[in-house]
Design a protein around this motif. Sequence first.
Motif, mmCIF file in Angstrom:
data_model
loop_
_atom_site.group_PDB
_atom_site.id
_atom_site.type_symbol
_atom_site.label_atom_id
_atom_site.label_comp_id
_atom_site.label_asym_id
_atom_site.label_seq_id
_atom_site.Cartn_x
_atom_site.Cartn_y
_atom_site.Cartn_z
ATOM 1 N N CYS A 36 0.858 -1.183 0.000
ATOM 2 C CA CYS A 36 0.000 0.000 0.000
ATOM 3 C C CYS A 36 0.899 1.241 0.000
ATOM 4 O O CYS A 36 1.887 1.292 0.749
ATOM 5 C CB CYS A 36 -0.882 -0.003 1.242
ATOM 6 S SG CYS A 36 -1.765 1.546 1.519
ATOM 7 N N LYS A 81 -6.781 -4.202 -2.109
ATOM 8 C CA LYS A 81 -7.266 -3.336 -1.030
ATOM 9 C C LYS A 81 -6.329 -3.410 0.164
ATOM 10 O O LYS A 81 -5.839 -4.480 0.531
ATOM 11 C CB LYS A 81 -8.677 -3.750 -0.600
ATOM 12 C CG LYS A 81 -9.271 -2.865 0.477
ATOM 13 C CD LYS A 81 -10.704 -3.277 0.785
ATOM 14 C CE LYS A 81 -11.331 -2.364 1.838
ATOM 15 N NZ LYS A 81 -12.730 -2.731 2.131
ATOM 16 N N CYS A 82 -6.076 -2.245 0.786
ATOM 17 C CA CYS A 82 -5.336 -2.205 2.047
ATOM 18 C C CYS A 82 -6.337 -2.354 3.187
ATOM 19 O O CYS A 82 -7.281 -1.570 3.304
ATOM 20 C CB CYS A 82 -4.585 -0.884 2.184
ATOM 21 S SG CYS A 82 -3.806 -0.703 3.811
ATOM 22 N N HIS A 83 -6.145 -3.358 4.033
ATOM 23 C CA HIS A 83 -7.097 -3.609 5.119
ATOM 24 C C HIS A 83 -6.792 -2.774 6.361
ATOM 25 O O HIS A 83 -7.372 -3.004 7.415
ATOM 26 C CB HIS A 83 -7.132 -5.100 5.452
ATOM 27 C CG HIS A 83 -7.929 -5.900 4.473
ATOM 28 N ND1 HIS A 83 -9.289 -6.038 4.552
ATOM 29 C CD2 HIS A 83 -7.556 -6.553 3.344
ATOM 30 C CE1 HIS A 83 -9.724 -6.771 3.544
ATOM 31 N NE2 HIS A 83 -8.686 -7.095 2.791
ATOM 32 N N TYR A 84 -5.906 -1.791 6.210
ATOM 33 C CA TYR A 84 -5.614 -0.877 7.314
ATOM 34 C C TYR A 84 -6.181 0.508 7.044
ATOM 35 O O TYR A 84 -6.855 1.090 7.891
ATOM 36 C CB TYR A 84 -4.107 -0.822 7.578
ATOM 37 C CG TYR A 84 -3.617 -2.067 8.264
ATOM 38 C CD1 TYR A 84 -3.546 -2.163 9.642
ATOM 39 C CD2 TYR A 84 -3.264 -3.192 7.521
ATOM 40 C CE1 TYR A 84 -3.126 -3.318 10.271
ATOM 41 C CE2 TYR A 84 -2.841 -4.358 8.136
ATOM 42 C CZ TYR A 84 -2.779 -4.409 9.516
ATOM 43 O OH TYR A 84 -2.377 -5.563 10.142
ATOM 44 N N CYS A 85 -5.938 1.055 5.854
ATOM 45 C CA CYS A 85 -6.454 2.405 5.543
ATOM 46 C C CYS A 85 -7.566 2.384 4.504
ATOM 47 O O CYS A 85 -8.114 3.425 4.155
ATOM 48 C CB CYS A 85 -5.324 3.324 5.074
ATOM 49 S SG CYS A 85 -4.733 2.977 3.390
ATOM 50 N N ASN A 86 -7.900 1.160 3.976
ATOM 51 C CA ASN A 86 -8.976 0.965 2.996
ATOM 52 C C ASN A 86 -8.692 1.539 1.612
ATOM 53 O O ASN A 86 -9.598 1.691 0.798
ATOM 54 C CB ASN A 86 -10.312 1.526 3.531
ATOM 55 C CG ASN A 86 -10.824 0.739 4.710
ATOM 56 O OD1 ASN A 86 -10.695 -0.488 4.738
ATOM 57 N ND2 ASN A 86 -11.370 1.426 5.693
ATOM 58 N N TYR A 87 -7.436 1.874 1.306
ATOM 59 C CA TYR A 87 -7.069 2.318 -0.041
ATOM 60 C C TYR A 87 -7.286 1.156 -1.021
ATOM 61 O O TYR A 87 -6.955 0.013 -0.742
ATOM 62 C CB TYR A 87 -5.604 2.765 -0.056
ATOM 63 C CG TYR A 87 -5.044 3.036 -1.433
ATOM 64 C CD1 TYR A 87 -5.402 4.196 -2.128
ATOM 65 C CD2 TYR A 87 -4.177 2.135 -2.043
ATOM 66 C CE1 TYR A 87 -4.881 4.444 -3.398
ATOM 67 C CE2 TYR A 87 -3.643 2.377 -3.299
ATOM 68 C CZ TYR A 87 -4.015 3.532 -3.978
ATOM 69 O OH TYR A 87 -3.525 3.781 -5.233
ATOM 70 N N VAL A 88 -7.872 1.472 -2.193
ATOM 71 C CA VAL A 88 -8.196 0.457 -3.195
ATOM 72 C C VAL A 88 -7.571 0.838 -4.526
ATOM 73 O O VAL A 88 -7.528 2.014 -4.904
ATOM 74 C CB VAL A 88 -9.733 0.330 -3.363
ATOM 75 C CG1 VAL A 88 -10.082 -0.598 -4.523
ATOM 76 C CG2 VAL A 88 -10.363 -0.186 -2.078
ATOM 77 N N ASP A 95 -15.535 -11.705 4.072
ATOM 78 C CA ASP A 95 -15.781 -11.251 2.704
ATOM 79 C C ASP A 95 -17.177 -11.667 2.247
ATOM 80 O O ASP A 95 -17.820 -10.980 1.465
ATOM 81 C CB ASP A 95 -14.748 -11.840 1.740
ATOM 82 C CG ASP A 95 -13.395 -11.159 1.881
ATOM 83 O OD1 ASP A 95 -13.384 -9.956 2.248
ATOM 84 O OD2 ASP A 95 -12.370 -11.792 1.625
ATOM 85 N N THR A 128 -21.348 -10.407 5.314
ATOM 86 C CA THR A 128 -21.202 -8.963 5.552
ATOM 87 C C THR A 128 -22.381 -8.362 6.306
ATOM 88 O O THR A 128 -22.300 -7.238 6.774
ATOM 89 C CB THR A 128 -21.043 -8.225 4.212
ATOM 90 O OG1 THR A 128 -22.143 -8.575 3.352
ATOM 91 C CG2 THR A 128 -19.735 -8.607 3.532
#
Length: 548
Positions: free
Chosen positions: A279, A296-303, A347, A350
């Motif tokens: 990321c 996807k980054c599962h820390y900051c949610n950047y996609v 995933d 949800t």
Amino acid sequence: MGEALALFMPRRSGYPHPDNKNQKEEDGFVDEGIDVGVSVGVGIPRPTLSTDQQKAYKQLLKKDRALLFGVTGSGKTEIFISLMIKTIEEGKQCIFLMPEISLTPQMQRRLEKYFGKRIVMWHSKLTKKKKEEILEKIHKNEVDIVAGARSALFTPLSNLGLIIVDEEHDDSYKCMMKPRYHARDMAVYMGQKLGAKVLLASATPSLSSYHKYEVVRLKKPFIETQKNYNYVEGLTLTNGMIKRLEENFRAGEQSLVFVPTRGNFKYLFCQKCGVTHMCPYCSVGMALHRNQRYLKCHYCNYVEAIRSVCSHCGHEPLTSQRIGTQEVKEMIELAISDIVVEQFDRDSITTATKLKNALKRFEAKESHLLLGTQMLSKGHDYANITLSIIFGIDYILGVSDYRARERAMSLLIQIAGRSGRAKSADIIIQTSNRDLFELYLNDYEAFLKDEMFFVEDMYPPFVTLSRVLISHQKEEKASKITLDTVTKLKEFKDVEIVGHGKAPIERIANKYRFNILLRSKSRKSMLKALHFVKSPLVEIDMDAVDFS
């Protein structure tokens, strides 16, 4: 203080006059003279207890706080229900905690069988309107039991007599955001302040609870079945495993497959230079979500879109690391015609509705194989699982955490405990550490006793561990604050600085992160030191369970 108070659901009638504060108010609980018309448990059907369950129940009646240590399938729920009935008959109310909402649909049905509409379920996924309806019922004294995830602890019951913390070992009870409370420890504290009985329970209790509290044992399952353990080495689903899954499916039985990584939760890496695609804002790999076709980054949610070229050396193509649930699902469905795989991870599950429907399909045998991650270990009870395949337990064992052995052993026993509840079962464990797991798989208490020697004088429950986290957009600034904080902490002789430096995940959301790890035999000294270094740029995690 504001963050802590915001956890509590307020009573309807507002705040009392400041001159009339009593002890409960000082501790965060307001007594507003509500008339407690709790229904007496007349006519509630009682669960039938075995001789062992009856003995455990009678022991627990004599204790204000205790740990019920019962093997998987030993009938702990029937003891919970018996204690709830006794509490209600005394005109008091109960809180029943589960580690997360994945457990609530099945438990809700079991509890409603005994308590009808006098029980309500509470968790963070409820709508605002539904929460208001429940609070209104509590206000009108139409509720005897509040059951749910950790936030259920803060509902405004006015005459609490019993708190049960099921699966007390589970890290889901620790809030990872401010205020960083642990619901298990908070339950014990509230029980002391409010004069309520507190029962912790687990088939694999935490070392901390086993050390701290009186233990009541249930050593045998309610229905004793044969479990055959098979150990294999490797890193992926084999033809032999697929053959066993097909045989079980054709025989009309159900199976379970555990994978430590989520549906598509794995990383892209370069086979030439070995670099994982990271990321740009956090020092972690971008997780590959193949179905949705993005990273996807599962820390900051950047996609971002899936990449094929290495951003470090330009090599093409990138490959994915470690098998995930999505790959296993595709392999099984390709190899076994007509099998319906129920994917059970975050995933796929949800919403609460999706959860209920997935569990309903599996219970009705509309799906044949339960495939998922840690969610599978959370106490579900299915009679027809006669084959379990467990991958990646060595990955849990290899995590950089002083509790890695405890977490791996607990997880393995919990997942193995989902099968063979009513019939004999085969359990296939993929591991290179057979000697360790084989030694303790049928005797978790022996593991806890041996583990005591490993942690003594170094780790909880014998010492207090705290983590000080410093983060800033400028690395130099974060580093300077860390060093200044370390200098201040050196003034406290009873507090040891175990280490300091960059956090394992060095950057999240474009902020550089540094850690200071502290250890002390005196909790009072630790608190004094932490109050001394408190500042807006310093975040403190007492009794940390995550060190990333």
